[in-house]
Design an enzyme around this catalytic site. Structure first.
Site, PDB file in Angstrom:
ATOM      1  CB  ALA A  18     -56.127  72.151  -1.699  1.00  0.00           C
ATOM      2  CE1 TYR A  19     -59.481  67.479  -7.706  1.00  0.00           C
ATOM      3  CE2 TYR A  19     -58.145  65.524  -7.354  1.00  0.00           C
ATOM      4  CZ  TYR A  19     -59.182  66.161  -8.002  1.00  0.00           C
ATOM      5  OH  TYR A  19     -59.936  65.486  -8.942  1.00  0.00           O
ATOM      6  CB  SER A  20     -55.805  64.625  -1.471  1.00  0.00           C
ATOM      7  OG  SER A  20     -54.924  64.527  -2.549  1.00  0.00           O
ATOM      8  CB  SER A  51     -61.564  69.337  -1.297  1.00  0.00           C
ATOM      9  OG  SER A  51     -61.045  68.916  -2.548  1.00  0.00           O
ATOM     10  CE  LYS A  52     -62.631  66.186  -6.500  1.00  0.00           C
ATOM     11  NZ  LYS A  52     -63.914  66.425  -7.174  1.00  0.00           N
TER      12      LYS A  52
END
Ligand SMILES: NC(=O)c1ccc[n+]([C@@H]2O[C@H](COP(=O)([O-])OP(=O)(O)OC[C@H]3O[C@@H](n4cnc5c(N)ncnc54)[C@H](O)[C@@H]3O)[C@@H](O)[C@H]2O)c1
Length: 248
Positions: A154-156, A158-159
């Site tokens: 999710a984090y990777s 979204s970035k």
């Protein structure tokens, strides 16, 4: 004489903590008047008390488009212009989890904050910048958006989306005096990292050729340059802050 950063008007999201608050302190030292957005009321109050320039704080959830629009327009009306936007608000969501186990609601939530939040703020700030043919937007992305951190889909992702957005936005406003860039830090020494066991920090810093975390001073230094009038021929770019890890 060219433009000066002193007396410019800047909005910083996620300013109640970590990277956002470090950049707020540095820009205030440079004479920038600030509007700080965060959902953490007490953190905002604390940062405001440390600033030397005029500062307004706004309790805003950046995933709420109507609220973002309302408060950004209030800032524009209050100061008459908006020169700088820095998007530092962000969340990691669940981590240490493989893609097939990811909870879709968590994935959506992380995209809402990290991508949609940065989109909404830029969407409503851009008309103010277009009025003056001047602006600097900096989205704080992450090295994970370039490299992909296993266990952090999710984090990777979204970035990576934020990095993609800046590439588009950089081109769209290139002839309007507005630059839009991202910064991709590796791990930065914040209170959150200080609280981790040494072993965990060593695991992360082992991937960094300089074998250490970045510091908040280093983030504030590079961010201040990226949003300065002097950084005028770079747009749509992802600046590196990874101690030599990313060389592209
Ligand atoms: N610390 C690191 O090592 C590191 C590395 C790479 C990238 N980043 C990125 O830098 C940015 C700042 O990270 P940090 O370490 O300072 O984190 P932090 O948790 O200290 O600060 C994030 C701030 O964002 C605010 N926030 C979260 N969701 C919000 C929402 N919906 N609306 C308004 N405010 C909201 C929080 O209240 C908090 O004050 C993030 O985007 C993060 O992904 C951090």
């Amino acid at each position: 004489m060219g433009k000066e950063i002193r007396n410019q008007i800047g909005i910083i999201t996620g300013a109640a903590s970590g990277i956002g608050s470090a950049i707020a302190l540095r820009l205030s030292e440079k004479g920038v008047k600030l509007a700080l957005f965060d959902c953490d009321k007490s953190g905002l109050k604390k940062i405001k008390s440390l600033l030397s320039t005029e500062c307004e704080t706004y309790i805003v959830d950046i995933t709420d488009e109507k609220e973002v629009a309302k408060w950004i327009n209030k800032v524009g009306e209050r100061f008459g212009k908006i020169d700088i936007l820095i998007n530092s608000a962000g969340i990691t969501g669940e981590t240490n989890i493989k893609s097939h186990e990811v909870n879709s609601d968590d994935l959506r939530r992380v995209f809402e904050v990290n991508f949609m939040g940065s989109y909404y703020t830029s969407k409503y700030v851009l008309p103010w910048m277009l009025k003056n043919n001047y602006g600097r937007i900096l989205h704080i992305a992450s090295i994970s958006g370039k490299e992909g951190n296993a266990g952090m889909l999710a984090y990777s992702a979204s970035k990576a989306a934020v990095i993609g957005m800046a590439k588009v936005q950089g081109k769209e406003y290139a002839e309007k005096g507005i630059t839009i860039n991202t910064l991709a830090p590796a791990v930065i020494k914040t209170a959150m990292v200080d609280a981790l066991p040494n072993e965990q920090v060593n695991y992360m810093t082992d991937k960094i050729p300089m074998k250490r975390c970045g510091t908040l001073t280093e983030v504030a230094d590079i961010a201040t340059f990226i949003v300065s009038p002097e950084c005028s021929f770079t747009s749509g770019f992802t600046f590196d802050l990874s101690g030599g890890r990313a060389t592209y």
